[in-house]
Scaffold this active site. Structure first.
Site, mmCIF file in Angstrom:
data_model
loop_
_atom_site.group_PDB
_atom_site.id
_atom_site.type_symbol
_atom_site.label_atom_id
_atom_site.label_comp_id
_atom_site.label_asym_id
_atom_site.label_seq_id
_atom_site.Cartn_x
_atom_site.Cartn_y
_atom_site.Cartn_z
ATOM 1 N N LYS A 40 24.405 -33.214 -0.751
ATOM 2 C CA LYS A 40 23.282 -32.385 -1.199
ATOM 3 C C LYS A 40 22.677 -31.616 -0.039
ATOM 4 C CE LYS A 40 19.826 -30.674 -3.393
ATOM 5 N NZ LYS A 40 19.958 -29.544 -4.316
ATOM 6 N N GLU A 93 16.546 -22.738 -9.756
ATOM 7 C CA GLU A 93 15.443 -22.341 -10.638
ATOM 8 C C GLU A 93 15.721 -20.956 -11.199
ATOM 9 O OE1 GLU A 93 12.277 -24.806 -7.943
ATOM 10 O OE2 GLU A 93 11.540 -23.020 -8.969
ATOM 11 N N CYS A 111 13.422 -25.827 -1.821
ATOM 12 C CA CYS A 111 14.539 -26.641 -1.326
ATOM 13 C C CYS A 111 15.159 -26.208 -0.004
ATOM 14 C CB CYS A 111 15.619 -26.708 -2.407
ATOM 15 S SG CYS A 111 15.069 -27.658 -3.826
ATOM 16 N N LYS A 122 13.052 -26.762 3.174
ATOM 17 C CA LYS A 122 12.771 -28.211 3.278
ATOM 18 C C LYS A 122 14.033 -28.980 3.661
ATOM 19 C CE LYS A 122 12.409 -30.326 -0.803
ATOM 20 N NZ LYS A 122 13.289 -31.440 -1.156
HETATM 21 C C1 UDX Z 1 12.220 -32.370 -7.176
HETATM 22 C C2 UDX Z 1 12.291 -32.811 -5.752
HETATM 23 O O1 UDX Z 1 11.100 -32.440 -5.167
HETATM 24 C C3 UDX Z 1 13.388 -32.160 -4.984
HETATM 25 O O2 UDX Z 1 13.563 -32.796 -3.761
HETATM 26 C C4 UDX Z 1 14.665 -32.311 -5.665
HETATM 27 O O3 UDX Z 1 15.621 -31.546 -5.032
HETATM 28 C C5 UDX Z 1 14.533 -31.922 -7.057
HETATM 29 O O4 UDX Z 1 13.463 -32.568 -7.744
HETATM 30 P P1 UDX Z 1 11.064 -30.349 -8.327
HETATM 31 O O5 UDX Z 1 11.511 -30.771 -9.695
HETATM 32 O O6 UDX Z 1 11.042 -28.927 -8.017
HETATM 33 O O7 UDX Z 1 11.923 -31.037 -7.181
HETATM 34 O O8 UDX Z 1 9.637 -31.081 -8.046
HETATM 35 P P2 UDX Z 1 8.261 -30.812 -8.768
HETATM 36 O O9 UDX Z 1 8.376 -29.623 -9.649
HETATM 37 O O10 UDX Z 1 7.242 -30.889 -7.723
HETATM 38 O O11 UDX Z 1 8.126 -32.091 -9.766
HETATM 39 C C6 UDX Z 1 7.901 -33.353 -9.323
HETATM 40 C C7 UDX Z 1 7.160 -34.070 -10.454
HETATM 41 O O12 UDX Z 1 7.057 -35.449 -10.121
HETATM 42 C C8 UDX Z 1 5.727 -33.543 -10.645
HETATM 43 O O13 UDX Z 1 5.519 -33.209 -11.990
HETATM 44 C C9 UDX Z 1 4.845 -34.738 -10.241
HETATM 45 O O14 UDX Z 1 3.665 -34.844 -11.021
HETATM 46 C C10 UDX Z 1 5.777 -35.912 -10.509
HETATM 47 N N1 UDX Z 1 5.457 -37.125 -9.735
HETATM 48 C C11 UDX Z 1 5.183 -37.030 -8.411
HETATM 49 C C12 UDX Z 1 5.456 -38.361 -10.417
HETATM 50 O O15 UDX Z 1 5.676 -38.421 -11.621
HETATM 51 N N2 UDX Z 1 5.200 -39.504 -9.690
HETATM 52 C C13 UDX Z 1 4.899 -39.441 -8.368
HETATM 53 O O16 UDX Z 1 4.650 -40.502 -7.784
HETATM 54 C C14 UDX Z 1 4.872 -38.167 -7.708
HETATM 55 C C1 UDX Z 2 18.491 -23.895 -4.443
HETATM 56 C C2 UDX Z 2 19.977 -24.221 -4.547
HETATM 57 O O1 UDX Z 2 20.684 -23.034 -4.861
HETATM 58 C C3 UDX Z 2 20.191 -25.247 -5.640
HETATM 59 O O2 UDX Z 2 21.558 -25.627 -5.695
HETATM 60 C C4 UDX Z 2 19.361 -26.494 -5.329
HETATM 61 O O3 UDX Z 2 19.474 -27.444 -6.324
HETATM 62 C C5 UDX Z 2 17.915 -26.123 -5.183
HETATM 63 O O4 UDX Z 2 17.756 -25.117 -4.192
HETATM 64 P P1 UDX Z 2 16.725 -22.453 -5.753
HETATM 65 O O5 UDX Z 2 15.874 -22.708 -4.573
HETATM 66 O O6 UDX Z 2 16.172 -22.668 -7.098
HETATM 67 O O7 UDX Z 2 18.086 -23.329 -5.643
HETATM 68 O O8 UDX Z 2 17.147 -20.904 -5.678
HETATM 69 P P2 UDX Z 2 18.361 -20.065 -5.093
HETATM 70 O O9 UDX Z 2 18.919 -19.250 -6.192
HETATM 71 O O10 UDX Z 2 19.263 -20.893 -4.319
HETATM 72 O O11 UDX Z 2 17.577 -19.058 -4.108
HETATM 73 C C6 UDX Z 2 16.911 -19.576 -2.996
HETATM 74 C C7 UDX Z 2 16.363 -18.422 -2.168
HETATM 75 O O12 UDX Z 2 17.433 -17.726 -1.533
HETATM 76 C C8 UDX Z 2 15.593 -17.378 -2.994
HETATM 77 O O13 UDX Z 2 14.451 -16.970 -2.295
HETATM 78 C C9 UDX Z 2 16.596 -16.224 -3.099
HETATM 79 O O14 UDX Z 2 15.932 -14.973 -3.211
HETATM 80 C C10 UDX Z 2 17.315 -16.327 -1.752
HETATM 81 N N1 UDX Z 2 18.676 -15.754 -1.756
HETATM 82 C C11 UDX Z 2 19.621 -16.286 -2.575
HETATM 83 C C12 UDX Z 2 18.958 -14.701 -0.880
HETATM 84 O O15 UDX Z 2 18.109 -14.228 -0.140
HETATM 85 N N2 UDX Z 2 20.240 -14.190 -0.870
HETATM 86 C C13 UDX Z 2 21.223 -14.695 -1.681
HETATM 87 O O16 UDX Z 2 22.348 -14.185 -1.628
HETATM 88 C C14 UDX Z 2 20.903 -15.775 -2.573
#
Ligand code: UDX
Ligand code: UDX
Length: 453
Positions: free
Chosen positions: A205, A156, A261, A264
């Site tokens: 993953k 993100e 992520c 979780k």
């Molecule tokens: C999602 C997954 O949660 C995560 O495990 C994976 O790694 C990446 O994709 P994220 O995109 O961050 O992560 O989820 P979120 O932002 O919560 O979006 C999920 C969307 O699915 C929501 O907009 C929700 O409304 C929708 N949804 C949920 C459906 O359309 N149908 C459903 O039955 C439940």
């Molecule tokens: C993560 C994974 O990087 C990505 O590949 C997967 O698809 C989704 O989960 P995201 O959670 O969006 O992505 O953010 P990321 O940039 O990985 O940071 C995760 C957390 O780790 C943040 O709170 C960040 O501040 C922390 N972080 C990251 C540290 O504390 N130290 C670091 O060196 C890097």
């Protein structure tokens, strides 16, 4: 490689952080995209050209490809036009820490029995989910539906860039037409393709996220030792990261990893192992270290401020789990603010974009319009999220607004020299011993005169 005109239409189910970026990315690559979500309000906003999440670059990408993007709450719309159905619905953790597959199963249940379609799983699911889904298909006579595991690795805040520049694309299937179609779909990105079986793709993953989380918890523990020994973790990370077997990325010590992520997926992998009879010890420590790291700031405050935290005013700079997102899921700020309030502190917080989401989770904080406003009469300022604007701050003005002089840099993002030059004291995470300001500041009891309005 097929030209844009020949690009296959696709569907994306779940218009969240991953779903929207995936939809916009494939539309940019030339596909007609049907993006389906059960949240009617979210779909209405998307149809109106609004973007319900803060993700840099996403809005212009969606606008640029509006002709090829269709938003609906009806899965039937997607099924009519697209063969490849990318699933990006949420898989949040259950109370036990397992991945909640309710949304995934609802999508699976809604699948037709046609051999025209393939389910392409982007949501992070426990290893074995693909096999279970395919078994459920055959039990319900839906044998023809192809299944592909295509996990997402985008981060993100930089998700759009990550979509177009993947380190690799993982495609797990049993050699069906669908696996080949997904490989073809990603071909324009010219990334390494890891074509493998479903279970291994699912595990790639989980293992990738668990390893990154382990790397962060490791450097955080090194940071804690540095504090006792006078070493500077940023120097240590620089020296260690030059080893190509280790690499510099994800070696930034701080107040713990957050997001939807890492936590979780680490707990889901730990439980997956336990359910298979294996005790994954390492992951226990990764989670424990991370939870403790979120609380270390409290120890630093108690060490530097007299008479505890009750009645003290503490300013939090940043609330989102990382910069460039409005996502509060698993944010360290939630734990920190909760502990501060429990200690009786007056917590003032400022975040450039995550305030709305934070208010839902933490209604009892005082939300401010700027870092300077948050620092007003503060006994201590804590940098929680390393938003670029905090690194550019005028610390002289901050010092003028504050009542105390303590700055805790929870992300080692600030230049200690700049903070010290402003007459403040600086404490980072694992950056040797705290450095004192040159001359004492206004004491806590004195009225706030000359503070910035
Ligand atoms: C999602 C997954 O949660 C995560 O495990 C994976 O790694 C990446 O994709 P994220 O995109 O961050 O992560 O989820 P979120 O932002 O919560 O979006 C999920 C969307 O699915 C929501 O907009 C929700 O409304 C929708 N949804 C949920 C459906 O359309 N149908 C459903 O039955 C439940
Ligand atoms: C993560 C994974 O990087 C990505 O590949 C997967 O698809 C989704 O989960 P995201 O959670 O969006 O992505 O953010 P990321 O940039 O990985 O940071 C995760 C957390 O780790 C943040 O709170 C960040 O501040 C922390 N972080 C990251 C540290 O504390 N130290 C670091 O060196 C890097």
């Amino acid at each position: 490689m097929s030209s844009p005109a020949q690009r296959p239409p696709i569907a994306v189910i779940g218009a969240g952080y991953v779903g929207l970026v995936t939809a916009a990315g494939f539309a940019e690559l030339g596909s007609e995209v049907w993006c389906v979500d059960i949240d009617a309000e979210r779909i209405a906003r998307l149809r109106a050209g609004e973007v319900p999440i803060h993700e840099p670059g996403l809005e212009p990408l969606l606008a640029k490809n509006a002709q090829r993007l269709h938003f609906s709450t009806q899965l039937a719309d997607a099924l009519e036009f697209a063969r490849l159905l990318f699933v990006a619905v949420g898989t949040p953790p259950t109370h036990s820490g397992d991945a909640d597959l309710t949304a995934v199963n609802e999508v699976v249940d809604a699948m037709p029995t046609s051999e025209r379609h393939a389910l392409v799983m982007k949501s992070t699911v426990p290893c074995g989910t693909g096999a279970t889904i395919q078994r459920s298909f055959s039990e319900r006579g839906k044998t023809a539906i192809a299944y592909v595991s295509c996990p997402e690795f985008l981060k993100e805040g930089v998700a759009v860039k990550d979509f177009f520049n993947p380190d690799r694309v993982v495609v797990g299937d049993s050699g069906t037409w669908a696996g080949a179609a997904v490989v073809e779909l990603y071909a324009p990105l010219r990334a390494p393709i890891v074509r493998t079986d479903v279970a291994s793709a699912e595990m790639i993953k989980l293992a990738a996220n668990a390893f990154l989380a382990t790397k962060i918890s490791f450097i955080n523990e090194i940071a804690n030792v540095c504090e006792e020994t006078g070493a500077d973790v940023t120097e240590v990370a620089r020296g260690v990261g030059l080893d190509e077997r280790i690499g510099p990325k994800f070696l930034h010590a701080g107040i713990g990893f957050g997001g939807s992520c890492f936590g979780k997926d680490v707990s889901a992998l730990k439980l997956l192992a336990a359910n298979s009879g294996y005790h994954f010890q390492l992951l226990n420590a990764v989670i424990e270290v991370n939870e403790l790291q979120k609380r270390r700031v409290i120890t630093k405050l108690l060490k530097n401020l007299d008479d505890g935290l009750a009645g003290k005013r503490v300013a939090l700079l940043g609330l989102a789990f990382k910069p460039n997102t409005d996502d509060m899921r698993g944010a360290s700020s939630i734990v920190l603010a909760g502990r501060l309030l429990a200690e009786g502190a007056d917590v003032r917080a400022y975040d450039p974009v995550a305030e709305a989401a934070a208010r839902e989770l933490m209604p009892n904080l005082s939300y401010c319009d700027s870092a300077l406003d948050a620092a007003n009469d503060a006994d201590a300022v804590i940098l929680v999220t390393e938003w670029p604007e905090f690194i550019e701050l005028d610390w002289e003005r901050m010092a003028g607004a504050m009542r105390g002089r303590l700055v805790i840099d929870g992300r080692n993002a600030l230049d200690p020299g700049v903070v010290l030059a402003a007459g403040l004291s600086y404490e980072g995470i694992g950056r040797g011993r705290p450095a004192e300001a040159s001359e004492p500041r206004r004491d806590a009891g004195a009225p706030a005169s000359g503070a910035a309005s």
